[in-house]
Motif scaffolding. Sequence first.
Motif, mmCIF file in Angstrom:
data_model
loop_
_atom_site.group_PDB
_atom_site.id
_atom_site.type_symbol
_atom_site.label_atom_id
_atom_site.label_comp_id
_atom_site.label_asym_id
_atom_site.label_seq_id
_atom_site.Cartn_x
_atom_site.Cartn_y
_atom_site.Cartn_z
ATOM 1 N N ALA A 140 -40.711 14.434 5.355
ATOM 2 C CA ALA A 140 -42.077 14.826 4.994
ATOM 3 C C ALA A 140 -42.417 14.199 3.641
ATOM 4 C CB ALA A 140 -42.198 16.342 4.924
ATOM 5 N N LEU A 141 -43.288 13.192 3.662
ATOM 6 C CA LEU A 141 -43.643 12.466 2.442
ATOM 7 C C LEU A 141 -45.122 12.656 2.132
ATOM 8 C CD1 LEU A 141 -41.861 9.007 2.925
ATOM 9 C CD2 LEU A 141 -40.985 11.073 1.841
ATOM 10 N N ALA A 142 -45.408 13.014 0.888
ATOM 11 C CA ALA A 142 -46.795 13.140 0.433
ATOM 12 C C ALA A 142 -47.073 12.070 -0.605
ATOM 13 C CB ALA A 142 -47.031 14.524 -0.164
ATOM 14 N N ASP A 143 -48.219 11.406 -0.463
ATOM 15 C CA ASP A 143 -48.595 10.404 -1.453
ATOM 16 C C ASP A 143 -50.081 10.113 -1.339
ATOM 17 O OD1 ASP A 143 -48.432 8.083 -3.334
ATOM 18 O OD2 ASP A 143 -46.281 8.363 -3.011
ATOM 19 N N LEU A 144 -50.537 9.194 -2.165
ATOM 20 C CA LEU A 144 -51.955 8.877 -2.284
ATOM 21 C C LEU A 144 -52.471 8.021 -1.133
ATOM 22 C CD1 LEU A 144 -51.833 7.889 -6.031
ATOM 23 C CD2 LEU A 144 -53.333 9.692 -5.147
ATOM 24 N N ASP A 145 -53.655 8.359 -0.661
ATOM 25 C CA ASP A 145 -54.384 7.398 0.148
ATOM 26 C C ASP A 145 -54.774 6.225 -0.752
ATOM 27 O OD1 ASP A 145 -54.649 8.497 2.866
ATOM 28 O OD2 ASP A 145 -55.728 10.148 1.898
ATOM 29 N N LEU A 146 -55.180 5.116 -0.148
ATOM 30 C CA LEU A 146 -55.557 3.933 -0.924
ATOM 31 C C LEU A 146 -56.532 4.326 -2.035
ATOM 32 C CD1 LEU A 146 -56.008 1.358 1.984
ATOM 33 C CD2 LEU A 146 -54.145 1.422 0.302
ATOM 34 N N GLY A 162 -51.710 3.460 -3.693
ATOM 35 C CA GLY A 162 -51.890 4.305 -2.524
ATOM 36 C C GLY A 162 -51.421 3.586 -1.271
ATOM 37 N N PHE A 163 -51.622 4.229 -0.126
ATOM 38 C CA PHE A 163 -51.109 3.694 1.137
ATOM 39 C C PHE A 163 -52.149 3.770 2.239
ATOM 40 C CE2 PHE A 163 -47.412 5.028 -1.251
ATOM 41 C CZ PHE A 163 -46.541 3.962 -1.076
ATOM 42 N N ASP A 164 -52.104 2.776 3.104
ATOM 43 C CA ASP A 164 -52.848 2.801 4.348
ATOM 44 C C ASP A 164 -52.028 3.621 5.349
ATOM 45 O OD1 ASP A 164 -53.123 1.644 7.212
ATOM 46 O OD2 ASP A 164 -54.942 0.950 6.219
ATOM 47 N N ARG A 165 -52.582 4.725 5.823
ATOM 48 C CA ARG A 165 -51.793 5.634 6.669
ATOM 49 C C ARG A 165 -51.285 4.950 7.942
ATOM 50 N NH1 ARG A 165 -54.621 11.640 6.541
ATOM 51 N NH2 ARG A 165 -55.533 11.515 4.442
ATOM 52 N N LYS A 166 -52.129 4.115 8.555
ATOM 53 C CA LYS A 166 -51.729 3.453 9.795
ATOM 54 C C LYS A 166 -50.514 2.561 9.566
ATOM 55 C CE LYS A 166 -53.517 0.573 13.556
ATOM 56 N NZ LYS A 166 -54.701 -0.181 14.068
ATOM 57 N N GLN A 167 -50.532 1.803 8.471
ATOM 58 C CA GLN A 167 -49.400 0.928 8.165
ATOM 59 C C GLN A 167 -48.140 1.740 7.860
ATOM 60 O OE1 GLN A 167 -50.604 -1.720 5.012
ATOM 61 N NE2 GLN A 167 -52.049 -2.836 6.301
ATOM 62 N N ASP A 182 -49.817 12.500 10.449
ATOM 63 C CA ASP A 182 -50.282 12.597 9.068
ATOM 64 C C ASP A 182 -51.487 13.511 9.010
ATOM 65 O OD1 ASP A 182 -52.925 10.839 8.882
ATOM 66 O OD2 ASP A 182 -51.519 9.754 10.151
ATOM 67 N N ARG A 183 -51.696 14.071 7.842
ATOM 68 C CA ARG A 183 -52.842 14.937 7.587
ATOM 69 C C ARG A 183 -53.150 14.872 6.102
ATOM 70 N NH1 ARG A 183 -51.080 21.198 7.728
ATOM 71 N NH2 ARG A 183 -52.811 21.356 6.285
ATOM 72 N N THR A 184 -54.350 15.260 5.737
ATOM 73 C CA THR A 184 -54.679 15.382 4.319
ATOM 74 C C THR A 184 -54.087 16.689 3.813
ATOM 75 O OG1 THR A 184 -56.698 14.089 4.592
ATOM 76 C CG2 THR A 184 -56.547 15.490 2.633
ATOM 77 N N ALA A 185 -53.261 16.586 2.778
ATOM 78 C CA ALA A 185 -52.567 17.758 2.248
ATOM 79 C C ALA A 185 -53.266 18.338 1.040
ATOM 80 C CB ALA A 185 -51.128 17.390 1.882
ATOM 81 N N ALA A 186 -53.942 17.474 0.269
ATOM 82 C CA ALA A 186 -54.538 17.933 -0.986
ATOM 83 C C ALA A 186 -55.555 16.917 -1.456
ATOM 84 C CB ALA A 186 -53.457 18.116 -2.051
ATOM 85 N N THR A 201 -57.470 11.656 -2.564
ATOM 86 C CA THR A 201 -56.839 12.458 -1.515
ATOM 87 C C THR A 201 -55.365 12.104 -1.386
ATOM 88 O OG1 THR A 201 -57.617 10.863 0.146
ATOM 89 C CG2 THR A 201 -58.924 12.872 -0.175
ATOM 90 N N ILE A 202 -54.584 13.120 -1.079
ATOM 91 C CA ILE A 202 -53.134 12.992 -0.916
ATOM 92 C C ILE A 202 -52.793 13.401 0.512
ATOM 93 C CG2 ILE A 202 -50.889 13.922 -1.610
ATOM 94 C CD1 ILE A 202 -53.726 13.968 -4.093
ATOM 95 N N PHE A 203 -52.124 12.521 1.225
ATOM 96 C CA PHE A 203 -51.739 12.803 2.618
ATOM 97 C C PHE A 203 -50.307 13.334 2.678
ATOM 98 C CE2 PHE A 203 -50.495 8.401 1.837
ATOM 99 C CZ PHE A 203 -49.171 8.394 2.283
ATOM 100 N N LEU A 204 -50.011 13.995 3.768
ATOM 101 C CA LEU A 204 -48.637 14.332 4.133
ATOM 102 C C LEU A 204 -48.326 13.620 5.437
ATOM 103 C CD1 LEU A 204 -46.014 16.086 3.674
ATOM 104 C CD2 LEU A 204 -47.039 17.698 5.300
ATOM 105 N N MET A 205 -47.243 12.842 5.450
ATOM 106 C CA MET A 205 -46.805 12.183 6.679
ATOM 107 C C MET A 205 -45.444 12.729 7.053
ATOM 108 S SD MET A 205 -46.888 8.129 7.668
ATOM 109 C CE MET A 205 -48.679 8.160 7.483
ATOM 110 N N THR A 206 -45.305 13.129 8.307
ATOM 111 C CA THR A 206 -44.044 13.706 8.783
ATOM 112 C C THR A 206 -43.529 12.915 9.977
ATOM 113 O OG1 THR A 206 -45.241 15.261 10.220
ATOM 114 C CG2 THR A 206 -44.619 16.043 8.030
ATOM 115 N N GLY A 207 -42.220 12.886 10.117
ATOM 116 C CA GLY A 207 -41.565 12.257 11.240
ATOM 117 C C GLY A 207 -40.258 12.949 11.513
#
Length: 210
Positions: A140-146, A162-167, A182-186, A201-207
Amino acid sequence: MSAEKRDFNKAAARWDEEPRRVKLAGDVARAITEEIKLTADMDILDFGCGTGLLSLNLLPEVRSVTAVDSAQGMLSVLKSKIEALELSNVRTMHLDIDKGDRLEGRFNLVTSSMTLHHIKDIKPLLGQFYNILTPGGYLALADLDLDGGMFHEDSTGVFHNGFDRKQLRQTFMDAGFEDVRDRTAASMMKPVVGGEKKEFTIFLMTGRKK
């Protein structure tokens, strides 16, 4: 963006005095608990733990937390909290992957918040995360959108604006993770160059490991 490494030791003593950081840790912890069912037999590794804001938010739900950071100053602040709270199920680990240190152990969940953009080469790190997870374990990683490079006033040690969520989802899958979501966490309002305030915006991506 800068190739230099940022010295987080200098910032450690006053790190928790910024309300935005404290709120962000709570928001990310809440998003993690909504996406992943935490249980009392889970062992977590929190990578880039800083002063333990996320680690200590998650601790009541799990068996143990191993808090990992490359800055001794951050770990010293966390150790003070551990002693003050008399916690026996949190341990700290000083580890610097830039110097060739490798993650070890077995964990049911690996978390990381706002650390990934300080990592130059993400793919090998995701591989290390995959290796230390138990079968069926979660990342579970949280980080910045672009962010267009606007989030950091000082770009020292920032390798990704930041990061492109699709990539990033594809990078997760390339590392072997399944059920990547992924979802927007904050979100965070902060001043940018010029004095105006901007929302990030900060996303959370889980796998999940197979």
